[in-house]
Design a protein around this motif. Structure first.
Motif, mmCIF file in Angstrom:
data_model
loop_
_atom_site.group_PDB
_atom_site.id
_atom_site.type_symbol
_atom_site.label_atom_id
_atom_site.label_comp_id
_atom_site.label_asym_id
_atom_site.label_seq_id
_atom_site.Cartn_x
_atom_site.Cartn_y
_atom_site.Cartn_z
ATOM 1 N N ASP A 45 0.836 -1.212 0.000
ATOM 2 C CA ASP A 45 0.000 0.000 0.000
ATOM 3 C C ASP A 45 0.865 1.255 0.000
ATOM 4 O O ASP A 45 0.538 2.238 -0.672
ATOM 5 C CB ASP A 45 -0.949 0.011 1.202
ATOM 6 N N ASP A 46 1.975 1.230 0.748
ATOM 7 C CA ASP A 46 2.894 2.365 0.743
ATOM 8 C C ASP A 46 3.487 2.575 -0.651
ATOM 9 O O ASP A 46 3.677 3.710 -1.086
ATOM 10 C CB ASP A 46 4.017 2.173 1.760
ATOM 11 N N ARG A 83 0.860 4.316 -2.629
ATOM 12 C CA ARG A 83 0.756 5.711 -2.183
ATOM 13 C C ARG A 83 1.949 6.534 -2.672
ATOM 14 O O ARG A 83 1.805 7.694 -3.061
ATOM 15 C CB ARG A 83 0.642 5.784 -0.657
ATOM 16 N N ALA A 84 3.126 5.934 -2.678
ATOM 17 C CA ALA A 84 4.318 6.633 -3.176
ATOM 18 C C ALA A 84 4.175 6.950 -4.659
ATOM 19 O O ALA A 84 4.474 8.066 -5.097
ATOM 20 C CB ALA A 84 5.572 5.799 -2.926
ATOM 21 N N ALA A 85 3.705 5.986 -5.448
ATOM 22 C CA ALA A 85 3.523 6.228 -6.889
ATOM 23 C C ALA A 85 2.528 7.364 -7.115
ATOM 24 O O ALA A 85 2.762 8.249 -7.950
ATOM 25 C CB ALA A 85 3.047 4.950 -7.580
ATOM 26 N N PHE A 86 1.448 7.364 -6.359
ATOM 27 C CA PHE A 86 0.450 8.429 -6.479
ATOM 28 C C PHE A 86 1.068 9.774 -6.096
ATOM 29 O O PHE A 86 0.898 10.778 -6.794
ATOM 30 C CB PHE A 86 -0.764 8.112 -5.591
ATOM 31 N N VAL A 128 9.271 -3.069 -1.594
ATOM 32 C CA VAL A 128 8.862 -3.651 -0.311
ATOM 33 C C VAL A 128 9.638 -4.937 -0.018
ATOM 34 O O VAL A 128 10.043 -5.176 1.107
ATOM 35 C CB VAL A 128 7.339 -3.920 -0.292
ATOM 36 N N ARG A 129 9.835 -5.769 -1.029
ATOM 37 C CA ARG A 129 10.481 -7.075 -0.821
ATOM 38 C C ARG A 129 11.755 -7.206 -1.653
ATOM 39 O O ARG A 129 11.787 -6.801 -2.808
ATOM 40 C CB ARG A 129 9.534 -8.203 -1.189
ATOM 41 N N GLN A 178 14.330 -8.029 -6.537
ATOM 42 C CA GLN A 178 13.395 -7.199 -5.791
ATOM 43 C C GLN A 178 11.983 -7.501 -6.255
ATOM 44 O O GLN A 178 11.756 -7.869 -7.402
ATOM 45 C CB GLN A 178 13.671 -5.702 -6.038
ATOM 46 N N GLY A 179 11.031 -7.281 -5.354
ATOM 47 C CA GLY A 179 9.634 -7.345 -5.737
ATOM 48 C C GLY A 179 9.287 -6.109 -6.558
ATOM 49 O O GLY A 179 10.164 -5.428 -7.094
ATOM 50 N N ARG A 180 8.017 -5.821 -6.635
ATOM 51 C CA ARG A 180 7.552 -4.657 -7.392
ATOM 52 C C ARG A 180 8.320 -3.423 -6.934
ATOM 53 O O ARG A 180 8.441 -3.165 -5.737
ATOM 54 C CB ARG A 180 6.046 -4.486 -7.178
ATOM 55 N N THR A 181 8.852 -2.683 -7.881
ATOM 56 C CA THR A 181 9.731 -1.546 -7.583
ATOM 57 C C THR A 181 9.244 -0.304 -8.317
ATOM 58 O O THR A 181 9.051 -0.322 -9.527
ATOM 59 C CB THR A 181 11.182 -1.863 -8.008
ATOM 60 N N LEU A 182 9.071 0.773 -7.558
ATOM 61 C CA LEU A 182 8.739 2.079 -8.131
ATOM 62 C C LEU A 182 10.032 2.809 -8.431
ATOM 63 O O LEU A 182 10.874 2.980 -7.557
ATOM 64 C CB LEU A 182 7.914 2.904 -7.136
ATOM 65 N N ARG A 183 10.197 3.226 -9.679
ATOM 66 C CA ARG A 183 11.350 4.056 -10.063
ATOM 67 C C ARG A 183 10.848 5.467 -10.291
ATOM 68 O O ARG A 183 9.898 5.693 -11.018
ATOM 69 C CB ARG A 183 12.014 3.510 -11.314
ATOM 70 N N THR A 184 11.511 6.423 -9.654
ATOM 71 C CA THR A 184 11.113 7.822 -9.735
ATOM 72 C C THR A 184 12.361 8.684 -9.580
ATOM 73 O O THR A 184 13.478 8.207 -9.774
ATOM 74 C CB THR A 184 10.027 8.139 -8.673
#
Length: 189
Positions: free
Chosen positions: A84-85, A88-91, A126-127, A108-114
């Protein structure tokens, strides 16, 4: 010079600094420095990358050295508390007009790149795969025996803007320096 109050309810929950991926020109020379001199442990190697970690770390890596024509920081990684974090970070980053993508990242698990406002590449996840605990495997220890990654240093063209940005996402200011001008400005945080 404004020192902001800590944000006690940030838009997403960053648990810790996790890793840095660095582009290096010479993988063999970098290995000699990071592994033989500093004592990082090799978790994995590919034809173009070394995955390293400190002797106290269970995460698959805290340093990735990737062969490249140019030396630079590819990304700085941070662990978040929950999926969920991550959403929220992507948003939050999207609402700020900053880039968001979800690339496949090894181990790594699902990763947000920004990125931050000045383009510093950031990964949030997260993982991460876990590796064998090596703290008491003394025969594997070399060099300076780096224990773990615990902070990341970055240069910025505007310390106040960077400080405000990271404060807004929940980072805490622990120390700072200021200029000697009549109206001091942040020089480092």
């Amino acid at each position: 010079m404004p020192i902001r109050r800590p944000v006690l309810n940030p838009p997403f929950n960053v648990v810790r600094a996790s890793h840095a991926e660095l582009a290096v020109r010479d993988l063999a020379a970098s290995r000699a420095f990071y592994v033989d001199c500093l004592g990082y442990l090799v978790t994995d190697t590919t034809s173009d990358a070394l995955y390293l970690r400190g002797i106290e770390e269970r995460n698959h890596h805290s340093i990735v050295l990737r062969k490249s024509a140019d030396s630079c920081a590819h990304t700085l990684g941070f662990k978040l508390a929950s999926e969920d974090d991550l959403d929220r970070a992507a948003f939050w980053f999207g609402r700020k007009g900053l880039p968001t993508s979800f690339p496949e990242v090894a181990y790594q698990g699902r990763t947000l790149r920004t990125a931050d406002p000045f383009g510093m590449p950031l990964d949030f996840y997260v993982r991460m795969d876990q590796a064998e605990l090596m703290l008491q495997r003394y025969g594997a220890h070399r060099g300076a025996r780096i224990q773990r990654i615990d902070h990341l240093n970055c240069f910025t063209p505007d310390v106040q803007i960077s400080s405000d940005f990271y404060n807004e996402i929940g980072f805490r200011l622990t120390e700072y320096t200021e200029t000697d001008e009549p109206e001091p400005k942040l020089w480092a945080v």
